[in-house]
Motif scaffolding. Structure first.
Motif, PDB file in Angstrom:
ATOM      1  N   TYR A 199       0.874  -1.170   0.000  1.00  0.00           N
ATOM      2  CA  TYR A 199       0.000   0.000   0.000  1.00  0.00           C
ATOM      3  C   TYR A 199       0.914   1.222   0.000  1.00  0.00           C
ATOM      4  CZ  TYR A 199      -3.554  -3.429   1.171  1.00  0.00           C
ATOM      5  OH  TYR A 199      -4.400  -4.518   1.148  1.00  0.00           O
ATOM      6  N   ALA A 200       0.835   2.006  -1.058  1.00  0.00           N
ATOM      7  CA  ALA A 200       1.838   3.034  -1.310  1.00  0.00           C
ATOM      8  C   ALA A 200       1.741   4.210  -0.343  1.00  0.00           C
ATOM      9  CB  ALA A 200       1.703   3.548  -2.733  1.00  0.00           C
ATOM     10  N   ASP A 201       2.879   4.788  -0.085  1.00  0.00           N
ATOM     11  CA  ASP A 201       2.984   6.096   0.544  1.00  0.00           C
ATOM     12  C   ASP A 201       3.116   7.098  -0.601  1.00  0.00           C
ATOM     13  OD1 ASP A 201       3.670   8.449   1.754  1.00  0.00           O
ATOM     14  OD2 ASP A 201       5.472   7.681   2.744  1.00  0.00           O
ATOM     15  N   GLU A 202       2.009   7.775  -0.909  1.00  0.00           N
ATOM     16  CA  GLU A 202       1.967   8.624  -2.098  1.00  0.00           C
ATOM     17  C   GLU A 202       2.840   9.867  -1.999  1.00  0.00           C
ATOM     18  OE1 GLU A 202      -0.735   7.553  -0.535  1.00  0.00           O
ATOM     19  OE2 GLU A 202      -1.922   6.358  -1.950  1.00  0.00           O
ATOM     20  N   THR A 203       3.355  10.164  -0.799  1.00  0.00           N
ATOM     21  CA  THR A 203       4.184  11.367  -0.674  1.00  0.00           C
ATOM     22  C   THR A 203       5.488  11.260  -1.453  1.00  0.00           C
ATOM     23  OG1 THR A 203       5.239  10.575   1.369  1.00  0.00           O
ATOM     24  CG2 THR A 203       3.214  11.875   1.608  1.00  0.00           C
ATOM     25  N   ALA A 204       5.838  10.060  -1.905  1.00  0.00           N
ATOM     26  CA  ALA A 204       7.063   9.887  -2.685  1.00  0.00           C
ATOM     27  C   ALA A 204       6.841  10.072  -4.187  1.00  0.00           C
ATOM     28  CB  ALA A 204       7.661   8.505  -2.423  1.00  0.00           C
TER      29      ALA A 204
END
Length: 221
Positions: A199-204
């Motif tokens: 589940y991605a950390d979209e801040t990257a």
């Protein structure tokens, strides 16, 4: 496994045709939102939350993937789900330095591999005609078939993962030789590419890179 013949084959073919008509009757295309989820709006990810992935969800992804088309139903892809600290440390040996953090942060990294001896399974996978002779003693043809169709299965795998709500980040910045030594020594398997799942950390994320327009790369003949 013996292939069906005669009336049994006719019944199975009729059912397959009716099942496909019924599927098309239920849904004639995916919604725009569904297409966005699996491809058009999807992104390759580099950072991850710590939300775990249950093994049952990985099994579901595999069950979807395995239904994708391959030449002669060869299904040469093999999958190793690296999720333990020990497995991650072994895999890290193969990665370029900038990719180590990406892999270590993902709940699971799949090694998408292919089996050079896939053709031994053809009596089960393609029972109506024995085509093992096409591959026996022909390593270049085996490699070509396994790599092409295993890559197709890897793409199906990525789309399947997105379809069930996960994010993916495929990686080719690694040494296939080291992966094969670490995970496939003494076998007929070879690594193709890696795919982080979670589940991605979209801040990257950064902006989406350009794509070609239709008339730049497509022609009619």
């Amino acid at each position: 496994m013996n292939a069906p013949t005669g009336q049994e084959l006719a019944v199975l073919r009729a059912k397959a045709q009716e099942d496909h008509r019924a599927l098309r009757g239920r849904i004639d295309r995916l919604s725009d939102d569904a297409i966005d989820l699996i491809l058009r709006g999807a992104r390759s990810h580099y950072a991850w939350t710590d939300k775990p992935i249950p093994d049952g969800l990985l099994e579901e992804i595999y069950d979807i993937t395995i239904n994708g088309a391959t030449s002669m139903n060869t299904l040469p892809a093999r999958f190793v789900f690296v999720k333990t600290p020990e497995g991650k440390e072994r895999l890290a040996k193969s990665l370029k330095p900038l990719n180590v953090k990406k892999m270590m942060g993902a709940p699971v990294t799949a090694i998408i591999a292919y089996d050079m001896d896939f053709w031994h399974e053809l009596p089960f996978l393609f029972p109506h005609e024995d085509r093992r002779h096409l591959f026996d003693g022909k390593p270049e043809y085996c490699e070509d078939t396994a790599y092409r169709n295993g890559t197709l299965q890897g793409a199906y795998f990525m789309i399947a993962a997105r379809a069930v709500g996960l994010d993916v980040g495929a990686m080719s910045g690694f040494s296939n030789k080291i992966v094969d030594e670490e995970f496939f020594a003494g076998t007929t398997l070879k690594s193709n590419f890696l795919c982080n799942i979670g589940y991605a950390d979209e801040t990257a994320l950064f902006q989406k890179l350009p794509r070609f327009a239709f008339d730049q790369v497509c022609t009619f003949a």
